[in-house]
Scaffold this motif. Structure first.
Motif, mmCIF file in Angstrom:
data_model
loop_
_atom_site.group_PDB
_atom_site.id
_atom_site.type_symbol
_atom_site.label_atom_id
_atom_site.label_comp_id
_atom_site.label_asym_id
_atom_site.label_seq_id
_atom_site.Cartn_x
_atom_site.Cartn_y
_atom_site.Cartn_z
ATOM 1 N N GLN A 113 0.815 -1.222 0.000
ATOM 2 C CA GLN A 113 0.000 0.000 0.000
ATOM 3 C C GLN A 113 0.838 1.257 0.000
ATOM 4 O O GLN A 113 0.385 2.298 -0.450
ATOM 5 C CB GLN A 113 -0.947 0.015 1.186
ATOM 6 C CG GLN A 113 -0.268 0.187 2.537
ATOM 7 C CD GLN A 113 -1.268 0.065 3.671
ATOM 8 O OE1 GLN A 113 -1.870 -0.995 3.841
ATOM 9 N NE2 GLN A 113 -1.465 1.126 4.419
ATOM 10 N N HIS A 129 -2.687 -2.842 15.730
ATOM 11 C CA HIS A 129 -2.924 -1.797 14.726
ATOM 12 C C HIS A 129 -3.120 -0.463 15.444
ATOM 13 O O HIS A 129 -3.960 -0.337 16.351
ATOM 14 C CB HIS A 129 -4.142 -2.122 13.848
ATOM 15 C CG HIS A 129 -4.211 -1.223 12.668
ATOM 16 N ND1 HIS A 129 -3.471 -1.426 11.519
ATOM 17 C CD2 HIS A 129 -4.862 -0.052 12.501
ATOM 18 C CE1 HIS A 129 -3.704 -0.447 10.673
ATOM 19 N NE2 HIS A 129 -4.538 0.409 11.244
ATOM 20 N N LYS A 161 -6.026 -7.712 5.683
ATOM 21 C CA LYS A 161 -5.861 -6.266 5.901
ATOM 22 C C LYS A 161 -6.753 -5.860 7.064
ATOM 23 O O LYS A 161 -7.972 -6.148 7.056
ATOM 24 C CB LYS A 161 -6.211 -5.488 4.629
ATOM 25 C CG LYS A 161 -6.106 -3.978 4.766
ATOM 26 C CD LYS A 161 -4.687 -3.514 5.102
ATOM 27 C CE LYS A 161 -4.699 -2.055 5.540
ATOM 28 N NZ LYS A 161 -3.437 -1.606 6.129
ATOM 29 N N HIS A 211 -8.380 -3.251 8.208
ATOM 30 C CA HIS A 211 -9.620 -2.500 8.101
ATOM 31 C C HIS A 211 -10.758 -3.357 7.577
ATOM 32 O O HIS A 211 -11.932 -3.079 7.847
ATOM 33 C CB HIS A 211 -9.398 -1.282 7.208
ATOM 34 C CG HIS A 211 -8.366 -0.357 7.754
ATOM 35 N ND1 HIS A 211 -7.034 -0.689 7.790
ATOM 36 C CD2 HIS A 211 -8.456 0.863 8.316
ATOM 37 C CE1 HIS A 211 -6.356 0.290 8.348
ATOM 38 N NE2 HIS A 211 -7.181 1.242 8.679
ATOM 39 N N TYR A 229 -12.529 2.690 4.403
ATOM 40 C CA TYR A 229 -11.175 3.035 3.993
ATOM 41 C C TYR A 229 -11.088 4.227 3.044
ATOM 42 O O TYR A 229 -10.033 4.830 2.926
ATOM 43 C CB TYR A 229 -10.524 1.807 3.340
ATOM 44 C CG TYR A 229 -9.031 1.740 3.493
ATOM 45 C CD1 TYR A 229 -8.459 1.236 4.666
ATOM 46 C CD2 TYR A 229 -8.180 2.181 2.493
ATOM 47 C CE1 TYR A 229 -7.080 1.187 4.819
ATOM 48 C CE2 TYR A 229 -6.807 2.127 2.631
ATOM 49 C CZ TYR A 229 -6.262 1.633 3.801
ATOM 50 O OH TYR A 229 -4.893 1.575 3.970
HETATM 51 C C1 SLC Z 1 -2.517 4.565 11.080
HETATM 52 C C2 SLC Z 1 -3.710 4.159 10.892
HETATM 53 C C3 SLC Z 1 -4.717 4.215 12.006
HETATM 54 SE SE1 SLC Z 1 -6.176 5.378 11.642
HETATM 55 C C4 SLC Z 1 -4.150 3.524 9.596
HETATM 56 O O1 SLC Z 1 -4.902 2.573 9.663
HETATM 57 N N1 SLC Z 1 -3.741 4.005 8.389
HETATM 58 C C5 SLC Z 1 -2.918 5.198 8.148
HETATM 59 C C6 SLC Z 1 -2.638 5.184 6.670
HETATM 60 C C7 SLC Z 1 -3.521 4.177 6.024
HETATM 61 C C8 SLC Z 1 -4.076 3.299 7.148
HETATM 62 C C9 SLC Z 1 -3.434 1.915 7.127
HETATM 63 O O2 SLC Z 1 -2.551 1.664 7.950
HETATM 64 O O3 SLC Z 1 -3.837 1.093 6.263
#
Ligand code: SLC
Ligand code: ZN
Length: 598
Positions: A249, A320, A478, A480, A487
């Motif tokens: 990513q 995370h 992943k 999320h 996302y």
């Molecule tokens: C740092 C965090 C916590 Se809100 C995050 O999930 N981010 C920050 C950038 C994109 C995304 C990821 O890690 O996928």
């Protein structure tokens, strides 16, 4: 002037705000206890607590519906009613609500506790995503090792939750329908309250895509230089395990392989942090000091007393990174398994940006203690990091011995930032393109993985290191996806943070749009600018009390998302890439993959 009944309505909303805050505080304590100690007991306490609150929320929601709030003259009052009028998951029958929350908790726990074997030493079987696998993806240049960890992690995470996910999708859609949305995609998009939001996002991607194709073609050529034809097809998609990140990513960790002018490479920030004996606490204090230099808030005492900033040795936690608002105006925390390295220094700024938002809107009514939209919340810390990561700033704080400002160094610096910010955008987009498709039943569960890799190929131009199957469930590798965190907020953030950065740099006297070459935007550092800090604070203090175009206008003077700030920032790099790729005759774009997902 109040319509009749508006006075009682305001009293009801005041009551609701107070009660909602109390329940949220109570609920977050239970969630925190579980996230920082993944035991069956803590899970049950969390689930029971959430059921208790669902009961209260549902009762109050029935009460709320008796008020003719759409007729009220006070826009603030109407807006609060509107926010509370969406009941959310308590709209489900409670046995289904429990099932949904158990599915989400179990998927998140499976992800967070996944362990894999060492690629050589079969006796070592307890490597976790954080820190072990993350550090391997940062450092390793061994394609076989990377292939092993890439595949094994997915076997222990995504593959384990494929059936959970199918059930989750149906229940999440049921929540949406019970809240009068057609499906969960529309329910999630309600947070942007913008009717053509997906078209706006698609348009932003079309504007940025040519730049992405250029950096993709260049990175592929340099990876081919390093790993040869055996691993990299110079006209094909890039194998996902070679890009310095478990999900491909962001590509900043392979900067050393792709640096345009190696003779001008700057010392590695990670090495410097370690050489200077930086502790995790000192990294957080460094981030805090940037914010206070802007006349923004220091972290409250509770933050330092109650945060979990390193991975405990004696228990499983959700590593995370996340920032927590306990909604009592005092208790704000970060949970992060921090390591002393450059990437985590910027993640710390990202998380602290969330806490700055919490602090600025803590006196808003409970209903308005959110970001203007979720993308705003993700953009705060990253906007600050655009200043922090400049050689000029790293020199100011002693993390870089000297600064050279010549054309080659500028291209090197822009490449480093581009490997994070440009590379991320197709991933930030496709994550919810896939989920919107799944919620809308355009992607059936028999095709979950096939469609995932179709999008990864179409938007990112990457491919798996080896064939995949529908027994695999790679989206479930992943965070999320398994934690049900939307996302598209990160795609929005990676675009608007450049609009915020440009506006704050102008305010700080670090950039003049009428004379952009005088002070290049990529060298701007707003450090110690109280004017810039006040401009940012005033926007953050709005919380979600206004529609997001108002907040956007408050900081940038514009009312819409606009890719031009990002494209202007990277313009010198885009020119350089176009020339370089033409010189080496790169195919811009990629041919089909030979990797099957059957
Ligand atoms: C740092 C965090 C916590 Se809100 C995050 O999930 N981010 C920050 C950038 C994109 C995304 C990821 O890690 O996928
Ligand atoms: Zn975030």
């Amino acid at each position: 002037q109040d319509t009749d009944g508006e006075v009682e309505a305001r009293q009801f909303i005041d009551f609701l705000n107070k009660e909602h805050g109390r329940h949220l505080n109570d609920g977050y304590h239970a969630e925190w206890a579980y996230a920082t100690n993944l035991t069956e007991h803590n899970l049950n306490v969390k689930l029971n607590k959430s059921l208790e609150h669902a009961t209260f929320t549902k009762e109050q929601w029935k009460e709320l519906n008796k008020y003719p709030w759409q007729t009220y003259s006070d826009p603030d009052l109407r807006r609060q009613f509107k926010i509370y009028s969406v009941l959310g998951s308590p709209a489900l029958e409670f046995d289904k609500l429990q099932k949904l929350e158990k599915l989400e908790s179990d998927m998140e726990s499976i992800y967070s506790t996944a362990k894999v074997s060492h690629h050589k030493d079969k006796n070592k079987t307890n490597l976790s995503l954080e820190p072990e696998l993350t550090e391997i993806f940062i450092k390793s240049r061994d394609p076989e090792a990377l292939h092993h960890y890439w595949t094994e992690f997915r076997k222990q995470s995504g593959k384990q939750v494929r059936n959970h996910y199918k059930q989750y999708v149906d229940l999440e859609n049921e929540v949406a329908v019970k809240n009068n949305f057609t499906d969960a995609a529309e329910y999630w998009l309600d947070a942007y309250d913008t009717k053509d939001f997906r078209d706006q996002v698609a348009k932003l991607w079309e504007q940025i895509r040519p730049l992405y194709l250029q950096i993709h073609a260049y990175v592929r050529r340099r990876l081919h230089d390093k790993y040869g034809d055996k691993h990299v097809n110079r006209r094909g998609p890039i194998p996902a395990h070679l890009l310095g990140n478990m999900w491909a990513q962001t590509w900043n960790n392979i900067y050393d392989l792709v640096v345009p002018y190696p003779e001008k490479t700057k010392p590695d920030v990670t090495a410097e942090l370690k050489r200077q004996g930086y502790t995790v606490n000192k990294m957080f204090r460094t981030a805090e000091e940037f914010f206070t230099s802007l006349n923004m808030s220091a972290m409250p005492p509770e933050f330092w007393e109650r945060s979990v900033l390193e991975k405990p040795k004696d228990r499983d936690i959700v590593c995370h990174a996340s920032a927590w608002d306990f909604h009592d105006g005092k208790d704000f925390r970060i949970k992060m398994c921090t390591r002393v390295n450059e990437e985590d220094l910027f993640t710390i700024h990202h998380e602290m940006g969330h806490v700055q938002y919490f602090l600025e809107y803590k006196n808003q009514p409970m209903a308005f203690r959110e970001g203007a939209n979720p993308g705003f919340h993700e953009a705060v810390g990253d906007t600050i990091s655009l200043s922090v990561q400049t050689p000029k700033h790293l020199h100011k704080i002693g993390l870089l011995s000297n600064v050279t400002n010549d054309k080659e160094s500028t291209i090197n610096d822009l490449m480093k930032t581009g490997l994070e910010k440009i590379a991320f955008l197709p991933f930030g987009y496709l994550m919810d393109l896939w989920r919107w498709g799944v919620f809308k039943k355009e992607i059936s569960h028999e095709d979950y993985n096939k469609h995932w890799w179709k999008l990864r190929h179409e938007y990112q131009g990457i491919e798996p290191p080896s064939h995949r199957s529908e027994d695999d469930f790679d989206p479930g590798a992943k965070y999320h996806i398994v934690a049900s965190v939307p996302y598209i907020r990160y795609f929005v953030s990676f675009v608007i943070q450049f609009q915020f950065h440009r506006a704050l740099c102008i305010k700080a006297g670090e950039f003049d749009p009428k004379n952009p070459s005088k002070q290049p935007l990529n060298e701007c550092d707003i450090y110690r600018s109280k004017e810039a800090g006040n401009l940012l604070k005033n926007m953050l203090a709005l919380g979600s009390s206004q529609p997001w175009p108002e907040a956007m206008e408050a900081i940038t003077g514009q009312r819409e998302m606009d890719a031009s700030a990002l494209l202007d920032y990277f313009e010198p790099l885009q020119k350089w890439l176009e020339k370089e790729n033409a010189k080496t005759g790169e195919l811009v774009g990629w041919e089909p993959t030979d990797k099957r997902v059957h």
